[in-house]
Design a protein around this motif. Sequence first.
Motif, PDB file in Angstrom:
ATOM      1  N   GLY A  65      -8.460   4.032  -5.036  1.00  0.00           N
ATOM      2  CA  GLY A  65      -7.342   3.835  -4.130  1.00  0.00           C
ATOM      3  C   GLY A  65      -6.306   2.868  -4.685  1.00  0.00           C
ATOM      4  N   HIS A  66      -6.762   1.798  -5.312  1.00  0.00           N
ATOM      5  CA  HIS A  66      -5.830   0.846  -5.906  1.00  0.00           C
ATOM      6  C   HIS A  66      -5.140   1.439  -7.133  1.00  0.00           C
ATOM      7  CE1 HIS A  66      -6.863  -2.202  -3.120  1.00  0.00           C
ATOM      8  NE2 HIS A  66      -8.048  -2.481  -3.610  1.00  0.00           N
ATOM      9  N   LEU A  67      -5.837   2.313  -7.854  1.00  0.00           N
ATOM     10  CA  LEU A  67      -5.193   2.995  -8.978  1.00  0.00           C
ATOM     11  C   LEU A  67      -4.042   3.864  -8.468  1.00  0.00           C
ATOM     12  CD1 LEU A  67      -5.489   3.271 -12.080  1.00  0.00           C
ATOM     13  CD2 LEU A  67      -6.887   5.305 -11.666  1.00  0.00           C
ATOM     14  N   ARG A  68      -4.233   4.487  -7.306  1.00  0.00           N
ATOM     15  CA  ARG A  68      -3.164   5.284  -6.689  1.00  0.00           C
ATOM     16  C   ARG A  68      -1.963   4.390  -6.364  1.00  0.00           C
ATOM     17  NH1 ARG A  68      -5.873   6.791  -2.770  1.00  0.00           N
ATOM     18  NH2 ARG A  68      -6.530   8.858  -3.468  1.00  0.00           N
ATOM     19  N   GLU A  69      -2.218   3.198  -5.829  1.00  0.00           N
ATOM     20  CA  GLU A  69      -1.126   2.260  -5.539  1.00  0.00           C
ATOM     21  C   GLU A  69      -0.349   1.908  -6.806  1.00  0.00           C
ATOM     22  OE1 GLU A  69      -3.089  -0.307  -1.837  1.00  0.00           O
ATOM     23  OE2 GLU A  69      -3.303  -0.993  -3.907  1.00  0.00           O
ATOM     24  N   TYR A  70      -1.082   1.673  -7.877  1.00  0.00           N
ATOM     25  CA  TYR A  70      -0.445   1.337  -9.144  1.00  0.00           C
ATOM     26  C   TYR A  70       0.435   2.494  -9.626  1.00  0.00           C
ATOM     27  CZ  TYR A  70      -0.093   1.026 -14.240  1.00  0.00           C
ATOM     28  OH  TYR A  70       0.371   1.044 -15.530  1.00  0.00           O
ATOM     29  N   PHE A  71      -0.111   3.703  -9.622  1.00  0.00           N
ATOM     30  CA  PHE A  71       0.645   4.867 -10.070  1.00  0.00           C
ATOM     31  C   PHE A  71       1.907   5.050  -9.222  1.00  0.00           C
ATOM     32  CE2 PHE A  71      -3.275   7.321 -11.902  1.00  0.00           C
ATOM     33  CZ  PHE A  71      -3.248   6.497 -13.021  1.00  0.00           C
ATOM     34  N   GLY A 122       1.956  -4.289 -11.260  1.00  0.00           N
ATOM     35  CA  GLY A 122       1.263  -5.113 -12.236  1.00  0.00           C
ATOM     36  C   GLY A 122      -0.212  -4.780 -12.354  1.00  0.00           C
ATOM     37  N   ALA A 123      -0.688  -3.807 -11.553  1.00  0.00           N
ATOM     38  CA  ALA A 123      -2.082  -3.334 -11.580  1.00  0.00           C
ATOM     39  C   ALA A 123      -3.080  -4.429 -11.222  1.00  0.00           C
ATOM     40  CB  ALA A 123      -2.434  -2.722 -12.941  1.00  0.00           C
ATOM     41  N   THR A 124      -2.624  -5.458 -10.526  1.00  0.00           N
ATOM     42  CA  THR A 124      -3.551  -6.530 -10.137  1.00  0.00           C
ATOM     43  C   THR A 124      -4.570  -6.046  -9.117  1.00  0.00           C
ATOM     44  OG1 THR A 124      -1.881  -7.258  -8.533  1.00  0.00           O
ATOM     45  CG2 THR A 124      -1.965  -8.425 -10.631  1.00  0.00           C
ATOM     46  N   THR A 125      -4.144  -5.218  -8.171  1.00  0.00           N
ATOM     47  CA  THR A 125      -5.070  -4.809  -7.116  1.00  0.00           C
ATOM     48  C   THR A 125      -6.220  -3.975  -7.663  1.00  0.00           C
ATOM     49  OG1 THR A 125      -3.777  -2.817  -6.571  1.00  0.00           O
ATOM     50  CG2 THR A 125      -3.226  -4.837  -5.388  1.00  0.00           C
ATOM     51  N   VAL A 126      -5.995  -3.278  -8.793  1.00  0.00           N
ATOM     52  CA  VAL A 126      -7.050  -2.431  -9.355  1.00  0.00           C
ATOM     53  C   VAL A 126      -8.193  -3.289  -9.903  1.00  0.00           C
ATOM     54  CG1 VAL A 126      -7.448  -0.386 -10.760  1.00  0.00           C
ATOM     55  CG2 VAL A 126      -5.145  -0.949 -10.070  1.00  0.00           C
ATOM     56  N   VAL A 127      -7.900  -4.556 -10.164  1.00  0.00           N
ATOM     57  CA  VAL A 127      -8.928  -5.467 -10.677  1.00  0.00           C
ATOM     58  C   VAL A 127      -9.800  -6.018  -9.546  1.00  0.00           C
ATOM     59  CG1 VAL A 127      -9.281  -7.685 -11.878  1.00  0.00           C
ATOM     60  CG2 VAL A 127      -7.536  -6.080 -12.687  1.00  0.00           C
ATOM     61  N   PHE A 128      -9.283  -6.051  -8.320  1.00  0.00           N
ATOM     62  CA  PHE A 128     -10.012  -6.706  -7.232  1.00  0.00           C
ATOM     63  C   PHE A 128     -11.451  -6.189  -7.058  1.00  0.00           C
ATOM     64  CE2 PHE A 128      -5.754  -7.712  -4.916  1.00  0.00           C
ATOM     65  CZ  PHE A 128      -5.540  -8.781  -5.774  1.00  0.00           C
TER      66      PHE A 128
END
Length: 367
Positions: free
Chosen positions: A143-149, A178-184
């Motif tokens: 889901g966070h990857l989708r936000e990043y894209f 910045g793809a920070t959320t994908v790290v969470f």
Amino acid sequence: MIVPPLFSPLSPAIHPRYAEVDSRTALWAEAHRIGSDELRRRLVRHEIGSFAARVMPYGREEVVQLMADFVLWLFGVDDGCCEEGDLGCRPGDLTETLHRLLRVAQNPEAPVLPGDPLAEGLRDLRARVDRYATDGQAARWVGHLREYFFSVVWEASYRSTGTVPSLTDYTLMRLYDGATTVVFPLLEMAHGYELQAGERDRRDVRAAEEMASFVITWDNDILSDHKERSGDGFFLNVLRVLEADGLGRREAMATAIAQRDRVLVAFSRLTDHLTATGSPQLRQYMAGLRSFVRGSQDWGISSVRYTTPEDPAGLPASFTGTPTDDSPDPLGIEAVAWWWDEVPPAASPVARRGARRTRRGSLVGTA
């Protein structure tokens, strides 16, 4: 322009196996042919393994490795497809590519983009996510990857027209591109726990996450400004946004630093509060967010990605304990003003003195 020492009240640390992680990430990039040969040579010099090791200094080594490989993959997307590739100026075509990659992340067995290096690298990453994540963590990662894209397509729309967004729109975009959320989710996976939904969905926890993303991306913009201005292509960072609003370059730098300082002061206060009042899992998560922020800072002032030794960027070698702006008031950015509703008020000087006296009295009483 010289960047002055930035404020950071957070403690640095690094995983003892950082060198091995970095070496394996270079091998992974070569094995999966991430990016062009020239881009890959650049990326493996950036010590991305040490970045992951700073973010997860006490984490499980396999997940630290997963994060390092994933961050290199993200740079392959960001640098190769968005900032330096033709797709970065064609939002519609970029959407097609990213949507196919999203399907690979969702269902790696699907016959989508067969043989494509980024897709095959993502399949490997997803298999390792499944190895160390719960079902919920894996779903959040996708889901966070989708936000990043979604956010990098928004950025591409500005690149395609050579325009600059408003500060509010830039802030909304930057919280995700910045793809920070994908790290969470990886912060949890690295330490073998999972936040419960009742805590994860709280407004104060989300405020802490977004503050972390803000500080990390504002720091990135400040530290990468020299590199980006020295390039030939379109660049977009908070300094350029502030300059488009009429500020001079030095004033824009000072304003961006003051903004990140004010948010970092609020973030420290909020994470201290959540650490004191939360469950063991929430305390661990707050520690992870703080390590993410500080690890990004330490890597940012040391990686050749930003120091650019062939054309020195004038970055600071250390941090300061004094913010340029510690106001308890919200920033003048409407989209994030709600963060300060979740920040506990600072204790007054009288209350702090009283607390110190109480602590001293307690120590004497137990002697």
